[in-house]
Scaffold this motif. Sequence first.
Motif, PDB file in Angstrom:
ATOM      1  N   LEU A 189      -9.042   4.901  -0.608  1.00 18.00           N
ATOM      2  CA  LEU A 189      -9.789   6.135  -1.125  1.00 18.00           C
ATOM      3  C   LEU A 189      -9.340   7.293  -0.292  1.00 18.00           C
ATOM      4  O   LEU A 189      -9.361   8.562  -1.239  1.00 18.00           O
ATOM      5  CB  LEU A 189     -11.151   5.859  -0.998  1.00 18.00           C
ATOM      6  CG  LEU A 189     -12.113   7.022  -1.482  1.00 18.00           C
ATOM      7  CD1 LEU A 189     -11.774   7.467  -2.848  1.00 18.00           C
ATOM      8  CD2 LEU A 189     -13.540   6.655  -1.049  1.00 18.00           C
ATOM      9  N   GLU A 190      -8.917   7.283   0.720  1.00 19.70           N
ATOM     10  CA  GLU A 190      -8.463   8.421   1.458  1.00 19.70           C
ATOM     11  C   GLU A 190      -7.611   9.070   1.045  1.00 19.70           C
ATOM     12  O   GLU A 190      -6.996  10.312   1.137  1.00 19.70           O
ATOM     13  CB  GLU A 190      -8.619   8.214   3.238  1.00 19.70           C
ATOM     14  CG  GLU A 190      -7.430   7.016   3.492  1.00 19.70           C
ATOM     15  CD  GLU A 190      -8.070   5.769   3.744  1.00 19.70           C
ATOM     16  OE1 GLU A 190      -7.508   4.782   4.420  1.00 19.70           O
ATOM     17  OE2 GLU A 190      -8.842   5.521   2.964  1.00 19.70           O
ATOM     18  N   GLU A 191      -6.452   8.302   0.534  1.00 18.94           N
ATOM     19  CA  GLU A 191      -5.311   8.615   0.082  1.00 18.94           C
ATOM     20  C   GLU A 191      -5.497   9.576  -1.347  1.00 18.94           C
ATOM     21  O   GLU A 191      -4.637  10.139  -1.960  1.00 18.94           O
ATOM     22  CB  GLU A 191      -4.032   7.667  -0.084  1.00 18.94           C
ATOM     23  CG  GLU A 191      -3.570   7.316   1.376  1.00 18.94           C
ATOM     24  CD  GLU A 191      -2.837   8.492   1.778  1.00 18.94           C
ATOM     25  OE1 GLU A 191      -2.065   9.222   1.134  1.00 18.94           O
ATOM     26  OE2 GLU A 191      -3.311   8.590   3.335  1.00 18.94           O
TER      27      GLU A 191
ATOM     28  N   ARG B 143       0.848  -1.413  -0.081  1.00 17.41           N
ATOM     29  CA  ARG B 143      -0.099  -0.043   0.183  1.00 17.41           C
ATOM     30  C   ARG B 143       0.906   1.328   0.058  1.00 17.41           C
ATOM     31  O   ARG B 143       1.602   1.429   1.004  1.00 17.41           O
ATOM     32  CB  ARG B 143      -0.893   0.095   1.162  1.00 17.41           C
ATOM     33  CG  ARG B 143      -2.003  -1.092   1.173  1.00 17.41           C
ATOM     34  CD  ARG B 143      -2.842  -1.262   2.440  1.00 17.41           C
ATOM     35  NE  ARG B 143      -3.375  -0.088   2.931  1.00 17.41           N
ATOM     36  CZ  ARG B 143      -4.770  -0.044   2.690  1.00 17.41           C
ATOM     37  NH1 ARG B 143      -5.555  -1.012   1.915  1.00 17.41           N
ATOM     38  NH2 ARG B 143      -5.303   0.988   3.031  1.00 17.41           N
ATOM     39  N   SER B 144       0.542   2.155  -1.199  1.00 19.24           N
ATOM     40  CA  SER B 144       1.386   3.431  -1.134  1.00 19.24           C
ATOM     41  C   SER B 144       0.542   4.525  -0.399  1.00 19.24           C
ATOM     42  O   SER B 144      -0.597   4.198  -0.143  1.00 19.24           O
ATOM     43  CB  SER B 144       1.847   3.652  -2.490  1.00 19.24           C
ATOM     44  OG  SER B 144       0.589   3.537  -3.314  1.00 19.24           O
ATOM     45  N   SER B 145       1.113   5.626  -0.465  1.00 22.50           N
ATOM     46  CA  SER B 145       0.432   7.013   0.139  1.00 22.50           C
ATOM     47  C   SER B 145       0.142   7.843  -1.134  1.00 22.50           C
ATOM     48  O   SER B 145       0.896   7.827  -2.335  1.00 22.50           O
ATOM     49  CB  SER B 145       1.123   7.408   1.116  1.00 22.50           C
ATOM     50  OG  SER B 145       2.485   8.021   0.894  1.00 22.50           O
ATOM     51  N   ALA B 146      -0.579   9.075  -0.854  1.00 20.14           N
ATOM     52  CA  ALA B 146      -0.471   9.961  -2.023  1.00 20.14           C
ATOM     53  C   ALA B 146       1.002  10.660  -2.067  1.00 20.14           C
ATOM     54  O   ALA B 146       1.124  10.851  -3.093  1.00 20.14           O
ATOM     55  CB  ALA B 146      -1.857  11.035  -1.450  1.00 20.14           C
ATOM     56  N   ALA B 147       1.519  10.765  -0.948  1.00 19.75           N
ATOM     57  CA  ALA B 147       2.965  11.198  -1.101  1.00 19.75           C
ATOM     58  C   ALA B 147       3.863  10.402  -1.939  1.00 19.75           C
ATOM     59  O   ALA B 147       4.760  11.235  -2.655  1.00 19.75           O
ATOM     60  CB  ALA B 147       3.585  11.273   0.370  1.00 19.75           C
TER      61      ALA B 147
END
Length: 239
Positions: free
Chosen positions: A62-64, A3-7
């Motif tokens: 979804l939140e990311e 799992r990655s992040s928006a960053a």
Amino acid sequence: MPRSSAADVQEALGSLGNADIASHSQRFFKTGPGEYGEGDMFRGIRVPVLRRMAHAHRALPLEEVLRLLTSRFHEDRFVALCMMVRMYQRGDRAVQEAVFRAYLAHVRWINSWDLVDTSAHKIVGPHLAHSGRELLHRLATEGGLWERRIAIIATLHYIRAEQFADTLHIAEILLRDPHPLIHKAVGWMLREVGKKEFDVLDDFLRLHYRAMPRTMLRYAIERHPTELRLAYLKGTITP
């Protein structure tokens, strides 16, 4: 898949930017003072690369994705919307409801024609297909520029199912809209109706073509036979 992040996505996008492409995009998407895209910022990344990036980070929650959608960079928002479309298309009803609600809550960031056109008919259109489409009519009547474009582009989903009533009704609402981006969108959707049922489009045009902005009419009759197209442009067609 980790799992990655928006960053993480933004860091990857930041490494792919091209100043020349960014400069061209800023002109193409009218980002100057007083233009529809005023102040929008571009990294300078081509669409196929953005779609590959969205696929590579498809496990982003979804939140990311929504963090990515609120980025100041246009390409980041495009990637986020590609992710939301995929999430909606592959999700169960609960996921679809969450994506739909998030989409509407973040319309202020869906603020360019390409962002609308890559997403509205794949999220908003199908979500309202079986639950009433009054929202589209309200967006067309009361919404800002991008809400109005969402309203008409969302109906592409229905056109493909050979359901034309919503497209024609919203086109009638937007007939005298002041913005060229709405003229183009309405004309495009009317042309799509004509691809499915030429007579449905022609009946609509005969009633309304004289009230249409020229760009809307040109888009709508683009596939008409030459003689008929010229007759519309000359104003010699009668209801």
